[in-house]
Scaffold this active site. Structure first.
Site, PDB file in Angstrom:
ATOM      1  N   ASP A  87      57.754  62.131  76.072  1.00 26.14           N
ATOM      2  CA  ASP A  87      56.457  61.833  76.678  1.00 26.14           C
ATOM      3  C   ASP A  87      56.312  60.343  76.975  1.00 26.14           C
ATOM      4  OD1 ASP A  87      53.684  62.369  77.433  1.00 26.14           O
ATOM      5  OD2 ASP A  87      53.156  61.358  75.562  1.00 26.14           O
ATOM      6  N   ASP A 146      52.316  59.510  84.109  1.00 21.70           N
ATOM      7  CA  ASP A 146      52.101  60.518  83.072  1.00 21.70           C
ATOM      8  C   ASP A 146      53.074  61.665  83.265  1.00 21.70           C
ATOM      9  OD1 ASP A 146      51.188  62.245  81.146  1.00 21.70           O
ATOM     10  OD2 ASP A 146      49.077  61.894  81.560  1.00 21.70           O
TER      11      ASP A 146
END
Length: 431
Positions: free
Chosen positions: A306, A94
């Site tokens: 992302d 992440d």
């Protein structure tokens, strides 16, 4: 969305790779044998992730965003070791979260029986509420004592609770040895999850590795070990049984990489913002309203790279202009239909081979990221149908944020050079 987790034992039994270069795996089986239907199913969970990315900070300048992300479910995992001796875990990657956490024993409500066992690690240590790490994890403050000088009782462990997807978890702050390939990072601070409330379908099965920009993240805790640099190359959703790689440190990063400056939002300091200057479809520049890509920390406006969002989302005026130019060039005779998050799907039998134009994302520093065709156009294996693999940002989130998502990053080496405040891109076959 129902998803079958890749068998943990198969990956945990694999040979550990060389230091600073780790294999990256898909975390869930594709919901359908067709790439198009699979992406549509996976992208249904993007809204929660986008809500997390677009949440704004408190007026004090201290981020009010959750320590845990809204990634649902994690798209990619990497094999890591925690403890002494090392206990193997699959941790979700992440880039938009700082904190690392793992499901720990005992935990009757965690989503797996393959838990990290603190009692089996000689280097495990609980961190008290007085630890300087505790407020960074938004942990509970120490209880007020009427006469601290007279108290001999040990301070309680720092505890914190965080939301994740449809659930929330409770964790104790701890430190232990984190092993990545052949590298060991001693006294790595993480959350040891001991309870989960709510459905666990969309939670990482064993834990999460925080790759953000904050003090809790991997690069910060590793100190000089990786010189503030990591990169990944994500395997295609079309190649589920192949792996990509997570490369830590400056060694082995591609020489052909082109860098764009990394922007910093003090209210969302974990996120990797870049300055997009324009889009082009084929040779035509997409005409967007002035200021459409402008970076503004006060509103969160700008573009984030992302790892957890599935398909790239553009703000409404940007996406409308991109879509219209793409449609103009494809010129599908029967027009376009919508399917899931996609609104530009067409019959490929009616369009000449090679008729779909390439999409290029232009950034500061002269970076021109021309997306591979499989990152731009997703085909159905069941019917002669293909869709432009991008979409408008949902209306129920902060609609000023553009997100370059993992589908558009596949088979591209993305380098995060935090030490020099830049993000780089280089073509690479990751599968």
């Amino acid at each position: 969305m129902a998803a079958t987790t890749f068998p943990l034992l198969l990956l945990l039994a694999a040979i550990v790779v060389a230091a600073a270069d780790l294999s990256v795996y898909h975390n869930v089986h594709p919901p359908s044998p067709s790439p198009l239907e699979s992406i549509i199913a996976l992208a249904r969970d993007d809204d929660a992730r986008l809500l997390f990315l677009s949440s704004k900070a408190a007026s004090t300048g201290v981020s009010s965003a959750p320590v845990a992300s809204g990634q649902t479910p994690p798209s990619y995992v990497v094999r890591a070791g925690l403890g002494s001796p090392s206990q193997l875990l699959l941790l979700a990657l992440d880039t938009s979260a700082d904190a690392t956490w793992a499901h720990c024993s005992p935990c009757n409500t965690c989503p797996t029986n393959s838990l990290f066992v603190p009692a089996n690690s000689s280097s495990y240590a609980s961190l008290p509420c007085s630890s300087s790490w505790c407020p960074l994890f938004q942990g509970q403050a120490c209880p007020v004592q009427s006469d601290p000088s007279q108290s001999t009782a040990p301070l309680p462990t720092c505890a914190f609770s965080k939301p994740f997807a449809d659930a929330s978890f409770q964790a104790a702050l701890a430190s232990d040895s984190l092993r990545l390939g052949k590298d060991a990072i001693p006294d790595y601070t993480f959350g040891c999850v001991n309870s989960v409330t709510g459905p666990t379908t969309n939670m990482p099965k064993q834990g999460l590795l925080g790759l953000g920009r904050g003090p809790m993240a991997l690069l910060s805790q590793a100190g000089s070990m990786y010189n503030g640099v990591f990169s990944y190359c994500l395997p295609s959703y079309k190649s589920y049984y192949f792996s990509g790689s997570l490369r830590l440190g400056t060694a082995g990063q591609p020489r052909s990489v082109r860098y764009t400056p990394m922007l910093r939002n003090p209210h969302r300091s974990s996120l990797y913002y870049v300055n997009v200057t324009g889009l082009s479809v084929g040779r035509a520049w997409v005409k967007v309203p002035a200021g459409s890509f402008a970076f503004d920390p006060n509103t969160g406006a700008g573009t984030v790279v992302d790892s957890g969002t599935v398909i790239t989302r553009w703000t409404a005026p940007v996406y409308a202009a991109l879509r219209d130019e793409f449609r103009r060039q494809v010129a599908a005779p029967s027009g376009y239909t919508s399917l899931g998050a996609f609104d530009t799907c067409f019959n490929t039998d009616e369009v000449a081979a090679g008729g779909a134009p390439a999409v290029t994302i232009h950034m500061d520093g002269g970076v021109e990221l021309t997306l591979p065709m499989e990152n731009t156009l997703i085909h159905s294996s069941a019917t002669p149908l293909a869709c432009l693999a991008m979409a408008e940002a949902p209306q129920n989130v902060n609609s000023v944020v553009n997100v370059v998502a993992n589908l558009q990053q596949q088979n591209i080496r993305v380098v995060f050079d935090v030490a020099n405040s830049r993000v780089g891109f280089a073509k690479e076959s990751c599968n």
